[in-house]
Design an enzyme around this catalytic site. Structure first.
Site, PDB file in Angstrom:
ATOM      1  N   ASP A 152       1.457   1.732  57.842  1.00  0.00           N
ATOM      2  CA  ASP A 152       0.175   1.079  57.618  1.00  0.00           C
ATOM      3  C   ASP A 152       0.404  -0.272  56.964  1.00  0.00           C
ATOM      4  O   ASP A 152       1.086  -0.370  55.936  1.00  0.00           O
ATOM      5  CB  ASP A 152      -0.703   1.930  56.696  1.00  0.00           C
ATOM      6  CG  ASP A 152      -1.216   3.190  57.366  1.00  0.00           C
ATOM      7  OD1 ASP A 152      -2.182   3.089  58.135  1.00  0.00           O
ATOM      8  OD2 ASP A 152      -0.649   4.266  57.112  1.00  0.00           O
ATOM      9  N   ASP A 200      -5.101  11.686  52.499  1.00  0.00           N
ATOM     10  CA  ASP A 200      -5.005  10.486  51.671  1.00  0.00           C
ATOM     11  C   ASP A 200      -4.537  10.862  50.270  1.00  0.00           C
ATOM     12  O   ASP A 200      -5.241  11.552  49.530  1.00  0.00           O
ATOM     13  CB  ASP A 200      -6.353   9.768  51.590  1.00  0.00           C
ATOM     14  CG  ASP A 200      -6.705   9.034  52.885  1.00  0.00           C
ATOM     15  OD1 ASP A 200      -5.853   9.006  53.776  1.00  0.00           O
ATOM     16  OD2 ASP A 200      -7.826   8.501  52.976  1.00  0.00           O
ATOM     17  N   GLU A 284      -9.411   4.972  62.690  1.00  0.00           N
ATOM     18  CA  GLU A 284      -9.842   5.527  63.966  1.00  0.00           C
ATOM     19  C   GLU A 284     -11.108   4.848  64.477  1.00  0.00           C
ATOM     20  O   GLU A 284     -11.948   4.403  63.692  1.00  0.00           O
ATOM     21  CB  GLU A 284     -10.092   7.029  63.817  1.00  0.00           C
ATOM     22  CG  GLU A 284      -8.832   7.802  63.460  1.00  0.00           C
ATOM     23  CD  GLU A 284      -9.089   9.228  63.016  1.00  0.00           C
ATOM     24  OE1 GLU A 284      -8.174  10.058  63.142  1.00  0.00           O
ATOM     25  OE2 GLU A 284     -10.197   9.512  62.511  1.00  0.00           O
ATOM     26  N   LYS A 397      -6.514   4.347  67.921  1.00  0.00           N
ATOM     27  CA  LYS A 397      -6.523   5.777  67.613  1.00  0.00           C
ATOM     28  C   LYS A 397      -7.931   6.338  67.695  1.00  0.00           C
ATOM     29  O   LYS A 397      -8.879   5.766  67.163  1.00  0.00           O
ATOM     30  CB  LYS A 397      -5.940   6.043  66.224  1.00  0.00           C
ATOM     31  CG  LYS A 397      -5.882   7.533  65.882  1.00  0.00           C
ATOM     32  CD  LYS A 397      -4.829   7.861  64.843  1.00  0.00           C
ATOM     33  CE  LYS A 397      -5.085   7.209  63.518  1.00  0.00           C
ATOM     34  NZ  LYS A 397      -4.148   7.718  62.481  1.00  0.00           N
ATOM     35  N   HIS A 402     -12.485  18.579  67.000  1.00  0.00           N
ATOM     36  CA  HIS A 402     -12.418  19.770  67.843  1.00  0.00           C
ATOM     37  C   HIS A 402     -13.355  20.890  67.409  1.00  0.00           C
ATOM     38  O   HIS A 402     -13.511  21.872  68.120  1.00  0.00           O
ATOM     39  CB  HIS A 402     -10.982  20.307  67.844  1.00  0.00           C
ATOM     40  CG  HIS A 402     -10.487  20.646  66.463  1.00  0.00           C
ATOM     41  ND1 HIS A 402     -10.741  21.859  65.851  1.00  0.00           N
ATOM     42  CD2 HIS A 402      -9.779  19.921  65.575  1.00  0.00           C
ATOM     43  CE1 HIS A 402     -10.197  21.866  64.655  1.00  0.00           C
ATOM     44  NE2 HIS A 402      -9.608  20.693  64.445  1.00  0.00           N
ATOM     45  N   THR A 444      -5.275  12.366  68.255  1.00  0.00           N
ATOM     46  CA  THR A 444      -4.778  13.275  67.227  1.00  0.00           C
ATOM     47  C   THR A 444      -5.018  14.739  67.622  1.00  0.00           C
ATOM     48  O   THR A 444      -5.515  15.029  68.706  1.00  0.00           O
ATOM     49  CB  THR A 444      -5.457  12.988  65.880  1.00  0.00           C
ATOM     50  OG1 THR A 444      -6.864  13.182  66.021  1.00  0.00           O
ATOM     51  CG2 THR A 444      -5.209  11.560  65.432  1.00  0.00           C
ATOM     52  N   GLU A 482      -0.535  12.173  68.111  1.00  0.00           N
ATOM     53  CA  GLU A 482      -0.168  12.396  66.721  1.00  0.00           C
ATOM     54  C   GLU A 482      -0.584  13.815  66.352  1.00  0.00           C
ATOM     55  O   GLU A 482      -1.507  14.360  66.938  1.00  0.00           O
ATOM     56  CB  GLU A 482      -0.889  11.424  65.779  1.00  0.00           C
ATOM     57  CG  GLU A 482      -0.539   9.972  65.960  1.00  0.00           C
ATOM     58  CD  GLU A 482      -1.304   9.071  65.004  1.00  0.00           C
ATOM     59  OE1 GLU A 482      -2.015   9.609  64.119  1.00  0.00           O
ATOM     60  OE2 GLU A 482      -1.198   7.839  65.126  1.00  0.00           O
ATOM     61  N   ASN A 483       0.090  14.398  65.363  1.00  0.00           N
ATOM     62  CA  ASN A 483      -0.413  15.649  64.815  1.00  0.00           C
ATOM     63  C   ASN A 483      -1.388  15.321  63.691  1.00  0.00           C
ATOM     64  O   ASN A 483      -1.184  14.389  62.913  1.00  0.00           O
ATOM     65  CB  ASN A 483       0.715  16.550  64.321  1.00  0.00           C
ATOM     66  CG  ASN A 483       1.730  15.838  63.439  1.00  0.00           C
ATOM     67  OD1 ASN A 483       2.184  14.743  63.749  1.00  0.00           O
ATOM     68  ND2 ASN A 483       2.099  16.477  62.341  1.00  0.00           N
ATOM     69  N   ALA A 484      -2.485  16.063  63.617  1.00  0.00           N
ATOM     70  CA  ALA A 484      -3.537  15.764  62.652  1.00  0.00           C
ATOM     71  C   ALA A 484      -3.179  16.220  61.246  1.00  0.00           C
ATOM     72  O   ALA A 484      -3.610  15.615  60.260  1.00  0.00           O
ATOM     73  CB  ALA A 484      -4.852  16.420  63.095  1.00  0.00           C
ATOM     74  N   LEU A 485      -2.405  17.304  61.153  1.00  0.00           N
ATOM     75  CA  LEU A 485      -2.026  17.879  59.856  1.00  0.00           C
ATOM     76  C   LEU A 485      -0.519  18.079  59.826  1.00  0.00           C
ATOM     77  O   LEU A 485       0.109  18.271  60.868  1.00  0.00           O
ATOM     78  CB  LEU A 485      -2.742  19.221  59.638  1.00  0.00           C
ATOM     79  CG  LEU A 485      -4.269  19.190  59.619  1.00  0.00           C
ATOM     80  CD1 LEU A 485      -4.821  20.607  59.587  1.00  0.00           C
ATOM     81  CD2 LEU A 485      -4.793  18.380  58.441  1.00  0.00           C
ATOM     82  N   ARG A 520       4.292  13.714  58.483  1.00  0.00           N
ATOM     83  CA  ARG A 520       4.623  12.419  57.979  1.00  0.00           C
ATOM     84  C   ARG A 520       5.937  12.514  57.257  1.00  0.00           C
ATOM     85  O   ARG A 520       6.385  13.608  56.916  1.00  0.00           O
ATOM     86  CB  ARG A 520       3.480  11.963  57.055  1.00  0.00           C
ATOM     87  CG  ARG A 520       3.755  10.868  56.087  1.00  0.00           C
ATOM     88  CD  ARG A 520       2.573  10.500  55.217  1.00  0.00           C
ATOM     89  NE  ARG A 520       1.237  10.588  55.761  1.00  0.00           N
ATOM     90  CZ  ARG A 520       0.584   9.577  56.317  1.00  0.00           C
ATOM     91  NH1 ARG A 520       1.200   8.402  56.416  1.00  0.00           N
ATOM     92  NH2 ARG A 520      -0.631   9.739  56.764  1.00  0.00           N
TER      93      ARG A 520
END
Length: 578
Positions: A152, A200, A284, A397, A402, A444, A482-485, A520
């Protein structure tokens, strides 16, 4: 005392990792660089390792001594054998870097894997955070065959004090660090506030001078029907108004990206291969309809519309007048419930007779979603002009919303600005907008499986991903994921592999995702079992959809690789400390 790789990686999040100590024959007790602090491998094992050539195909791993490392040549060979970093660039990687120029789509094989950097990789004083730990971690990622990193680039750090004054400080160092280790970079133009969303861990506000303008005129912020303001991202309702010290928000974003281009010109297209441009909260393209800050929203609530500031209301009024329905322009829906309601709790979203499926509902949702599409269109027009002929890809993004996907109204998607219902495809218009700018659709929740989600909330991430894959294929644009979690288990890895193949029907062909970014880089990733699984995952992703995906064999090879290369990685980490 020199810090081990384990200590340095642990420092990334302030989590120390214990390093074992041994007592020498002389009786002196000293700290050693025991690799078990990071990679706990079993006893040396003998296994076949896939290699680009036939030499040394059967290798017994050497014993590891806490006092001295095996010969570097042996470790380097092992590293090259498994990680494939020394192999020629694959067609997929060439296609990713150069937008497919000179590479036919059918030739592309394999999905390059990137890893997200910590949110606070650059500190508030514009210096690299935990530099030595960062350097050691990048070396470890490269050894595992990772293609690159995503970082970022925070608007709130670089242009913090005064408009037009940019301090690239730590970002220059980070980019050079990535280049030194041979890692590519996906640079995210982060025009949003950090803090208040899933994952975050730090707070980085918008630039001070921007916050001053928001305080003078709170209607520059997204606003819900109860008057609650959201300061994560400037309302798209003022995109074209000179409300930020004489500039429009889009002009501010463009000036920032232009300054970035000029500062990093020498790295564009080579080290920096992608610019992901932030379009809203969490970077996003969406409205901040489900803010977690202060407990306003909790999963799986439907969220709330964010169009009640005076600028958005002015646009709605004009749209209603143009449609000959002035009465529709006085307000957004006021019967759509609250943030944590479920669809059937509300008159607007209920399946039978809900306002979403009425003439008024269609008018409002069309306007609301079109405002978001126009926002993306405006920013991408500037972005593509700024970065043309630089060799970088442009990406956007889109959130993987979902929950309540199995309902008729898809309420959480509607409040976020995606006009997607049981009777309407809301992702094809987004894909078509991105296609006009030759941008990558980054999505994501790729790692999620339907069966893992709460069934009463009718979550369906797999079905959602399939819909997005279909939309991108119809629009003819590449899809990245990307994976969300944070996930480190084989189930998540297998789901990512399945989704990356982009197989939705008989016409899907041999397409694959153009890239995948793993969330991450943190101490958990470098823990023994997680790291072994991740190394195997990277290898299988790089081999492509038609490769032999025998997880047992690949993980065995990964275990061997991790075991024999740990002294090499630790040696580099210790050297950085002196």
């Amino acid at each position: 005392m020199a810090m081990s790789l384990a200590h340095q990686i642990g420092a990334i999040s302030g989590t120390p990792i214990t390093v074992e100590t041994t007592t020498t024959n002389t009786g002196d007790s000293s700290s050693t660089l025991n690799a078990s602090a990071v990679w706990k491998s079993p006893a040396p094992l003998k296994c076949k390792v896939s290699r680009p050539s036939g030499d040394l195909s059967d290798m017994l791993s050497p014993p590891v001594s806490p006092c001295r490392s095996p010969m570097r040549a042996d470790l380097t060979a092992a590293c090259q054998a498994f990680a494939t970093v020394a192999e020629p660039e694959t067609a997929a990687e060439k296609e990713y870097r150069f937008g497919g120029e000179g590479v036919k789509e059918k030739e592309a094989k394999g999905v390059p894997v990137f890893v997200m950097m910590p949110l606070d990789s650059v500190k508030m004083d514009n210096a690299v955070n935990r530099r030595k730990a960062m350097n050691a971690s990048l070396q470890a990622l490269k050894s595992a065959g990772v293609e690159g990193i995503m970082m970022d680039v925070w608007w709130g750090l670089v242009e913090r004090e005064n408009p037009g004054e940019y301090n690239w400080g730590g970002y220059m160092d980070l980019m050079e660090m990535a280049k030194k280790h041979g890692l590519k970079v996906q640079a995210v133009m982060s025009f949003h506030q950090c803090g208040g969303n899933v994952g975050d861990s730090v707070t980085i506000p918008l630039p001070k001078w921007t916050v001053e303008e928001l305080q003078k005129d709170p209607d520059l912020a997204y606003t819900d029907q109860w008057g609650r303001r959201n300061f994560e991202y400037i309302s798209l309702g003022v995109d074209t108004l000179p409300v930020l010290k004489g500039r429009t928000p889009v002009q501010c974003y463009a000036d920032f990206m232009r300054a970035f281009r000029d500062q990093f010109q020498h790295l564009l297209g080579d080290t920096i291969v992608e610019i992901q441009v932030g379009m809203g909260p969490a970077g996003e393209l969406r409205y901040p309809s489900y803010p977690e800050q202060d407990g306003i929203w909790k999963f799986p609530g439907i969220g709330a519309f964010q169009c009640f500031d005076k600028y958005m209301m002015s646009s709605l009024k004009a749209a209603a007048e143009a449609a000959g329905k002035q009465e529709w322009g006085h307000s957004g829906p006021t019967d759509a419930g609250e943030y944590n309601n479920w669809p059937e709790d509300t008159p607007f979203f209920r399946k039978e007779g809900g306002g979403w499926n009425s003439e008024y509902g269609d008018f409002f949702l069309t306007w609301y979603s079109q405002m978001l599409l126009d926002h993306g269109d405006r920013i991408l027009s500037a972005t593509t002009e700024i970065f043309k002929d630089t060799g970088v890809k442009i990406s956007v993004k889109v959130a993987g919303i979902h929950w309540h996907y199995g309902t008729r109204s898809h309420a959480p998607e509607l409040t976020a600005g995606y006009y997607n219902t049981r009777f309407r495809d809301g992702y094809l218009p987004i894909a078509q907008m991105l296609a006009r700018h030759n941008a990558v659709f980054n999505f994501t929740c790729i790692e999620m499986r339907d069966q893992e989600q709460p069934q009463d909330a009718q979550c369906a991430p797999e079905k959602l991903v399939r819909q997005v894959v279909s939309a991108t294929q119809e629009a003819g644009i590449p899809l990245a994921g990307e994976n969300a979690l944070p996930r480190y288990d084989e189930h998540a890895h297998e789901q990512i592999l399945k989704a990356s193949a982009l197989e939705v029907d008989e016409n899907s062909g041999d397409r694959e995702m153009c890239a995948f970014t793993y969330l991450r880089m943190n101490p958990d990733l470098f823990q023994a079992d997680n790291w072994r699984k991740f190394v195997a995952f990277v290898k299988v992703m790089r081999e492509g959809k038609d490769a032999n995906k025998c997880w047992e064999q690949v993980e065995r090879e990964a275990e061997h690789f991790v075991h024999v290369t740990q002294p090499l990685v630790q040696e580099a980490a210790v050297a950085l400390m002196h």
